[in-house]
Motif scaffolding. Structure first.
Motif, PDB file in Angstrom:
ATOM      1  N   ARG A  88      47.805  35.705   3.353  1.00  0.00           N
ATOM      2  CA  ARG A  88      47.881  37.061   2.800  1.00  0.00           C
ATOM      3  C   ARG A  88      46.840  37.967   3.492  1.00  0.00           C
ATOM      4  NH1 ARG A  88      49.622  39.628  -2.214  1.00  0.00           N
ATOM      5  NH2 ARG A  88      50.743  37.694  -2.610  1.00  0.00           N
ATOM      6  N   ILE A  89      45.665  37.425   3.697  1.00  0.00           N
ATOM      7  CA  ILE A  89      44.612  38.192   4.380  1.00  0.00           C
ATOM      8  C   ILE A  89      45.039  38.535   5.809  1.00  0.00           C
ATOM      9  CG2 ILE A  89      42.232  38.078   5.246  1.00  0.00           C
ATOM     10  CD1 ILE A  89      41.650  36.231   2.809  1.00  0.00           C
ATOM     11  N   GLU A  90      45.637  37.575   6.505  1.00  0.00           N
ATOM     12  CA  GLU A  90      46.118  37.829   7.861  1.00  0.00           C
ATOM     13  C   GLU A  90      47.087  39.009   7.883  1.00  0.00           C
ATOM     14  OE1 GLU A  90      45.956  36.079  11.223  1.00  0.00           O
ATOM     15  OE2 GLU A  90      44.013  35.965  10.240  1.00  0.00           O
ATOM     16  N   THR A  91      47.982  39.064   6.898  1.00  0.00           N
ATOM     17  CA  THR A  91      48.957  40.149   6.834  1.00  0.00           C
ATOM     18  C   THR A  91      48.262  41.488   6.592  1.00  0.00           C
ATOM     19  OG1 THR A  91      50.634  38.641   5.952  1.00  0.00           O
ATOM     20  CG2 THR A  91      51.007  40.992   5.626  1.00  0.00           C
ATOM     21  N   ILE A  92      47.281  41.484   5.701  1.00  0.00           N
ATOM     22  CA  ILE A  92      46.599  42.727   5.355  1.00  0.00           C
ATOM     23  C   ILE A  92      45.857  43.310   6.544  1.00  0.00           C
ATOM     24  CG2 ILE A  92      44.741  43.730   3.949  1.00  0.00           C
ATOM     25  CD1 ILE A  92      45.480  41.621   1.796  1.00  0.00           C
ATOM     26  N   VAL A  93      45.108  42.479   7.259  1.00  0.00           N
ATOM     27  CA  VAL A  93      44.224  43.001   8.312  1.00  0.00           C
ATOM     28  C   VAL A  93      44.927  43.189   9.647  1.00  0.00           C
ATOM     29  CG1 VAL A  93      42.266  41.885   7.193  1.00  0.00           C
ATOM     30  CG2 VAL A  93      43.382  40.745   9.127  1.00  0.00           C
ATOM     31  N   ALA A  94      46.218  42.821   9.729  1.00  0.00           N
ATOM     32  CA  ALA A  94      46.933  42.892  11.011  1.00  0.00           C
ATOM     33  C   ALA A  94      46.902  44.289  11.622  1.00  0.00           C
ATOM     34  CB  ALA A  94      48.377  42.425  10.828  1.00  0.00           C
ATOM     35  N   GLY A  95      46.851  45.310  10.770  1.00  0.00           N
ATOM     36  CA  GLY A  95      46.850  46.681  11.268  1.00  0.00           C
ATOM     37  C   GLY A  95      45.515  47.150  11.796  1.00  0.00           C
ATOM     38  N   TRP A  96      44.484  46.304  11.693  1.00  0.00           N
ATOM     39  CA  TRP A  96      43.143  46.697  12.133  1.00  0.00           C
ATOM     40  C   TRP A  96      42.536  45.609  13.028  1.00  0.00           C
ATOM     41  CZ3 TRP A  96      45.129  47.766   7.311  1.00  0.00           C
ATOM     42  CH2 TRP A  96      45.169  49.114   6.941  1.00  0.00           C
ATOM     43  N   PRO A  97      43.146  45.359  14.195  1.00  0.00           N
ATOM     44  CA  PRO A  97      42.684  44.244  15.041  1.00  0.00           C
ATOM     45  C   PRO A  97      41.292  44.456  15.638  1.00  0.00           C
ATOM     46  CG  PRO A  97      44.314  45.564  16.205  1.00  0.00           C
ATOM     47  CD  PRO A  97      44.294  46.067  14.793  1.00  0.00           C
ATOM     48  N   ASP A  98      40.826  45.708  15.706  1.00  0.00           N
ATOM     49  CA  ASP A  98      39.528  45.982  16.328  1.00  0.00           C
ATOM     50  C   ASP A  98      38.457  46.359  15.316  1.00  0.00           C
ATOM     51  OD1 ASP A  98      40.612  45.626  18.921  1.00  0.00           O
ATOM     52  OD2 ASP A  98      41.457  47.642  18.825  1.00  0.00           O
ATOM     53  N   ASP A  99      38.793  46.235  14.037  1.00  0.00           N
ATOM     54  CA  ASP A  99      37.850  46.604  12.982  1.00  0.00           C
ATOM     55  C   ASP A  99      36.961  45.409  12.661  1.00  0.00           C
ATOM     56  OD1 ASP A  99      36.866  46.849  10.134  1.00  0.00           O
ATOM     57  OD2 ASP A  99      37.880  48.781  10.286  1.00  0.00           O
ATOM     58  N   ARG A 100      35.681  45.558  12.882  1.00  0.00           N
ATOM     59  CA  ARG A 100      34.747  44.443  12.712  1.00  0.00           C
ATOM     60  C   ARG A 100      34.783  43.891  11.303  1.00  0.00           C
ATOM     61  NH1 ARG A 100      30.715  43.101   9.040  1.00  0.00           N
ATOM     62  NH2 ARG A 100      29.220  41.695  10.007  1.00  0.00           N
ATOM     63  N   ASP A 101      34.786  44.756  10.278  1.00  0.00           N
ATOM     64  CA  ASP A 101      34.756  44.285   8.893  1.00  0.00           C
ATOM     65  C   ASP A 101      36.035  43.540   8.527  1.00  0.00           C
ATOM     66  OD1 ASP A 101      32.283  45.426   8.676  1.00  0.00           O
ATOM     67  OD2 ASP A 101      32.995  47.242   7.689  1.00  0.00           O
ATOM     68  N   MET A 102      37.172  44.073   8.970  1.00  0.00           N
ATOM     69  CA  MET A 102      38.446  43.385   8.698  1.00  0.00           C
ATOM     70  C   MET A 102      38.463  42.008   9.368  1.00  0.00           C
ATOM     71  SD  MET A 102      40.495  45.169   6.758  1.00  0.00           S
ATOM     72  CE  MET A 102      41.225  46.766   6.339  1.00  0.00           C
ATOM     73  N   GLN A 103      38.004  41.972  10.594  1.00  0.00           N
ATOM     74  CA  GLN A 103      38.017  40.697  11.317  1.00  0.00           C
ATOM     75  C   GLN A 103      36.998  39.720  10.741  1.00  0.00           C
ATOM     76  OE1 GLN A 103      40.460  39.972  13.607  1.00  0.00           O
ATOM     77  NE2 GLN A 103      41.166  41.931  12.780  1.00  0.00           N
ATOM     78  N   ASN A 104      35.938  40.227  10.139  1.00  0.00           N
ATOM     79  CA  ASN A 104      34.978  39.348   9.472  1.00  0.00           C
ATOM     80  C   ASN A 104      35.607  38.690   8.244  1.00  0.00           C
ATOM     81  OD1 ASN A 104      32.329  38.177   9.194  1.00  0.00           O
ATOM     82  ND2 ASN A 104      31.966  39.592   7.517  1.00  0.00           N
ATOM     83  N   GLU A 105      36.478  39.444   7.547  1.00  0.00           N
ATOM     84  CA  GLU A 105      37.214  38.837   6.425  1.00  0.00           C
ATOM     85  C   GLU A 105      38.083  37.688   6.926  1.00  0.00           C
ATOM     86  OE1 GLU A 105      36.761  39.454   3.239  1.00  0.00           O
ATOM     87  OE2 GLU A 105      35.284  40.994   3.740  1.00  0.00           O
ATOM     88  N   ARG A 106      38.734  37.898   8.061  1.00  0.00           N
ATOM     89  CA  ARG A 106      39.545  36.825   8.657  1.00  0.00           C
ATOM     90  C   ARG A 106      38.689  35.605   8.966  1.00  0.00           C
ATOM     91  NH1 ARG A 106      42.075  37.886  13.964  1.00  0.00           N
ATOM     92  NH2 ARG A 106      43.270  36.000  13.529  1.00  0.00           N
ATOM     93  N   ALA A 107      37.539  35.866   9.626  1.00  0.00           N
ATOM     94  CA  ALA A 107      36.670  34.751  10.014  1.00  0.00           C
ATOM     95  C   ALA A 107      36.243  33.950   8.780  1.00  0.00           C
ATOM     96  CB  ALA A 107      35.449  35.276  10.760  1.00  0.00           C
ATOM     97  N   GLN A 108      35.862  34.646   7.700  1.00  0.00           N
ATOM     98  CA  GLN A 108      35.443  33.957   6.484  1.00  0.00           C
ATOM     99  C   GLN A 108      36.603  33.166   5.868  1.00  0.00           C
ATOM    100  OE1 GLN A 108      32.547  36.164   3.807  1.00  0.00           O
ATOM    101  NE2 GLN A 108      33.235  37.873   5.070  1.00  0.00           N
ATOM    102  N   ALA A 109      37.806  33.771   5.941  1.00  0.00           N
ATOM    103  CA  ALA A 109      38.974  33.108   5.351  1.00  0.00           C
ATOM    104  C   ALA A 109      39.297  31.809   6.088  1.00  0.00           C
ATOM    105  CB  ALA A 109      40.173  34.051   5.385  1.00  0.00           C
ATOM    106  N   TRP A 110      39.295  31.843   7.412  1.00  0.00           N
ATOM    107  CA  TRP A 110      39.615  30.622   8.170  1.00  0.00           C
ATOM    108  C   TRP A 110      38.495  29.599   8.077  1.00  0.00           C
ATOM    109  CZ3 TRP A 110      44.362  29.602   8.971  1.00  0.00           C
ATOM    110  CH2 TRP A 110      45.289  30.613   9.185  1.00  0.00           C
ATOM    111  N   ALA A 111      37.250  30.057   7.900  1.00  0.00           N
ATOM    112  CA  ALA A 111      36.159  29.106   7.654  1.00  0.00           C
ATOM    113  C   ALA A 111      36.386  28.377   6.332  1.00  0.00           C
ATOM    114  CB  ALA A 111      34.818  29.838   7.645  1.00  0.00           C
TER     115      ALA A 111
END
Length: 777
Positions: free
Chosen positions: A665-688
């Motif tokens: 679900r997080i991957e879907t949400i942040v897909a529109g912001w590939p260069d946004d540091r905060d969005m990508q940090n959410e991804r990193a935390q989720a996959w961790a």
């Protein structure tokens, strides 16, 4: 006509063919003349440069001179590559290199400077063979630097007889121009520049002779000498340094044209410049000319420089920091204008300038502020508050483009430095300070906000404390409080300053709003201390109580209580009481995006507060979903969604399938912001978290750790990103704790990450925990 092979045109003579009908412009005063401005030179396409393959083909037909005239010239791959590298594929330089090789020069010893010097020596021999004496060389060098000169004017200026110059047809047998009246330059320019350089540097000439030489070139042909100066002025040579000063004031050249030419030469690297530029000379000269322009001319040149990247050829390189520095100098100059139409032009140009910096400088922006000139006191010219507001609006737009790099803040500092000089009365000064205070609020990301606030106060320190001045000062101090919000003591100093400033206006809504805002910032600064945070939130509550229907006042309240919710997020009951307070506050603004964003953030905090109870956490995540559904393209709203679902991933981290569904679900949400540091940090935390959820399956866990690596690779210096890496590898260390070799491999990876963050206890803790996984038995 067709050909079996590609045809390459090589221009070996740049003199003016007679059929072009170029004329000599006569000077009636002294009977002399100067060449009319030449047409733009013919520029070959980028693919005119030779490649290694072209050179190997050409070598097939090249034979050594006697006594080995039947042997082909053979160069191995390394030698071919060396020739192409030093000449950069220039066909003329390649010819000179091949001639040197044919005459016995080792390939490895070849340099461009030596090749040009040897060519100059052959020209000097040709001059002697043609019967011209040694004293002719400086005359020809002067004509070459000036791009061709009238023989009569040259003879008069250098105090020689025209007939002593001699019959130039002996020296230029193929020249089609008017060599009876004109001394042409040595061509092509590459050879001609080298010829002038050698002549100018001869040891027998004094410094006074050299100064006169350069002055005479500008006198004989200003336009032609400008072309030569732009090629040579940036080079690290005696001639380059002498030409860097540019034309004298009495040269018949347009000052804007000269400033534009020097500016472009300073910030564009061309193929012939490699290894030959002296930017320590060229850039200061360009900046000095930019500063000397009138304000309207500075605005015009600034517009040209902003558009410069779009006009570059493929073989030209933009020197980004120098390009930006020159624009900043021009902006500083332009701020002295007093004409409203020019202010409007400048206000429209500033956002375009910062946007161009963002496009062209990329990662180099971060340190650019240190390279730019420092603001100088402005020139006393009247500027209305309305005009100043136009410029401030331009600064707002610049901040919106790139707030993280503090570049737009420099523009604000220019405004502060110029504000008093630009004011014609106390009324103007008061309005200026108020406008600058408004700018300070919106450019609060500046690291220099404290200095900025102090400067704003100093602007009116000797005047009476009238309302606009006081309000502007309060706003500036509030901006400084925001900028120092991560330093509680510094932040409190600015908040206390706001309290002092507004003391005389206890019933004024705007003054009290500045108080509420500053105490709200203090509640943020102390959000890690619930007791202190509560004291500051209560201050906001007391101040705003008199304005229950004022949207901005109530928004400050909502923010203050959200910080209290954060401060108590580890106590679900306390956190919920503050979230309920926020619900009550924002109830009157159901369609207000900012108010609803406070709600979304508050309920996301409740999802965190109950992250150990997946059922309860899901209820609060659903609240966030409902609130944010109306703003699917709003970055901040969607960031709250991503955060909320990350808390759900944590809540279900012991159920890999459930956890994975939330991570997807997080991957879907942040897909529109590939260069946004905060969005990508959410991804990193989720996959961790997924690496943790599968820590009993080393193969699966490794897949998720690799995801974290891929995401964080773009932010190698970001503490939070690197903490996620360390955490992910710790989970891999756990997954492989029964395989000593693999285990130590992962522990060493964590150690490498932690080494860059020696003073960070949490990252160091990851390393310590990983070391404890191995069974000591």
């Amino acid at each position: 006509m067709s050909s079996r092979h590609p045809v390459r045109l090589l221009i070996v003579n740049q003199s003016e063919p007679a059929d072009l009908n170029l004329r000599i412009a006569r000077q009636q005063a002294d009977g002399g003349g100067v060449l009319a401005p030449l047409m733009a030179p013919l520029v070959l396409a980028d693919d005119s440069a030779w490649t290694a393959a072209d050179l190997r083909v050409a070598l097939v037909d090249i034979r050594r001179p006697a006594p080995r005239n039947h042997q082909r010239l053979v160069l191995d791959r390394a030698q071919v590559d060396h020739v192409i590298a030093i000449t950069r594929g220039n066909p003329l330089l390649i010819e000179l290199a091949l001639m040197a090789i044919l005459h016995g020069r080792p390939v490895e010893s070849l340099t461009v400077d030596e090749l040009l010097k040897e060519r100059v020596e052959r020209i000097e021999l040709a001059i002697r063979d043609a019967g011209f004496p040694d004293c002719f060389d400086p005359l020809l060098a002067l004509a070459t630097l000036a791009g061709g000169v009238s023989k009569a004017h040259l003879a008069d200026l250098r105090m020689v007889r025209e007939e002593d110059i001699g019959d130039l047809s002996r020296l230029f047998p193929s020249e089609t121009g008017d060599i009876r009246n004109v001394m042409p330059p040595v061509r092509p320019e590459l050879i001609g520049d080298a010829f002038v350089d050698v002549a100018f540097a001869r040891s027998q000439y004094s410094d006074d002779w050299r100064r006169r030489f350069v002055a005479d070139a500008w006198t004989l042909n200003p336009a032609g000498t400008l072309r030569g100066a732009l090629r040579i002025a940036g080079r690290d040579s005696m001639l380059g340094r002498a030409l860097a000063a540019g034309p004298p004031d009495d040269a018949a050249l347009d000052t804007v044209l000269v400033a534009a030419a020097f500016a472009e030469a300073a910030c564009v690297l061309r193929p012939d410049d490699f290894g030959r530029r002296n930017d320590a000379v060229l850039l200061p000269s360009a900046e000095a000319r930019a500063r000397a322009l009138a304000a309207q001319d500075a605005i015009a040149l600034l517009s040209q420089l902003v558009a410069l990247p779009s006009r570059l050829r493929r073989d030209e390189i933009l020197l980004g920091p120098k390009w930006a520095s020159l624009q900043y100098v021009l902006l500083e100059n332009a701020l002295t204008t007093r004409i409203t139409s020019e202010i409007e032009t400048l206000a429209g140009l500033v956002p375009a300038m910062f946007s161009a910096w963002q496009r062209c400088l990329g990662a180099n922006q971060a340190g650019l502020a240190d390279l730019l000139p420092k603001p100088r006191p402005g020139v006393a010219t009247p500027l209305t508050a309305g005009d100043l507001a136009l410029l401030v609006d331009a600064a707002f737009a610049a901040d919106a483009i790139q707030p993280q790099h503090n570049l737009a803040a420099l523009f604000g500092e220019l405004l502060v430095v110029n504000a008093r000089a630009l004011s014609t009365s106390m009324i103007d000064l008061e309005e200026h300070v108020s406008v600058l205070g408004r700018y300070a609020v919106l450019r609060r990301s500046s690291l220099n906000a404290s200095v900025f606030a102090a400067d704003v106060e100093k602007l009116g320190a000797s005047e009476s404390a009238t309302f606009p001045f006081v309000l502007g000062s309060a706003r500036a101090q509030g901006a400084a409080a925001f900028a120092t919000k991560h330093d509680v003591a510094q932040c409190r100093l600015h908040v206390d300053r706001v309290e002092t400033i507004v003391t005389g206006w206890p019933d004024d809504r705007d003054m009290q709003y500045e108080r509420a805002r500053s105490w709200r910032i203090m509640s943020y600064a102390t959000k890690d201390d619930a007791t202190q945070c509560r004291l500051h939130a209560d201050r906001v509550e007391t101040i705003t109580a008199r304005w229950p229907d004022d949207r901005d006042m109530q928004h400050e309240r909502a923010q203050a209580w959200r910080f209290m919710a954060f401060a108590t997020k580890d106590d679900a009951a306390q956190c919920r009481s503050h979230v309920d307070r926020i619900e009550t506050i924002v109830a009157g603004w159901p369609d207000d995006r900012d108010m609803q964003n406070e709600r979304a953030q508050a309920w996301a905090l409740m999802a965190y507060a109950t992250k150990d109870d997946a059922v309860q956490s899901q209820l609060y995540v659903d609240r966030v979903e409902t609130i944010t559904a109306r703003w699917p393209d709003d970055r901040d709203m969607q960031h709250e969604r991503a955060q909320a679902w990350r808390f759900m991933a944590f809540a279900t981290k012991d159920d890999a399938a459930q956890c994975r569904s939330h991570v997807d679900r997080i991957e879907t949400i942040v897909a529109g912001w590939p260069d946004d540091r905060d969005m990508q940090n959410e991804r990193a935390q989720a996959w961790a978290l997924m690496a943790y959820a599968t820590k009993d399956d080393a193969v699966q866990s490794q897949l998720y750790v690799d995801r974290v690596e891929t995401i964080t690779a773009r932010w190698p210096d970001d503490r939070d990103m690197q903490h996620e890496r360390a955490q992910a590898w710790r989970f891999m260390a756990f997954a492989t704790k029964d395989d000593a070799a693999q285990y130590w491999l992962h522990v060493r990876r964590i150690k490498t990450i932690a080494a860059s963050w020696a003073s960070d206890p949490r990252i160091q803790e990851e390393f310590g925990i990983a070391l404890g996984y191995l069974d000591p038995s």
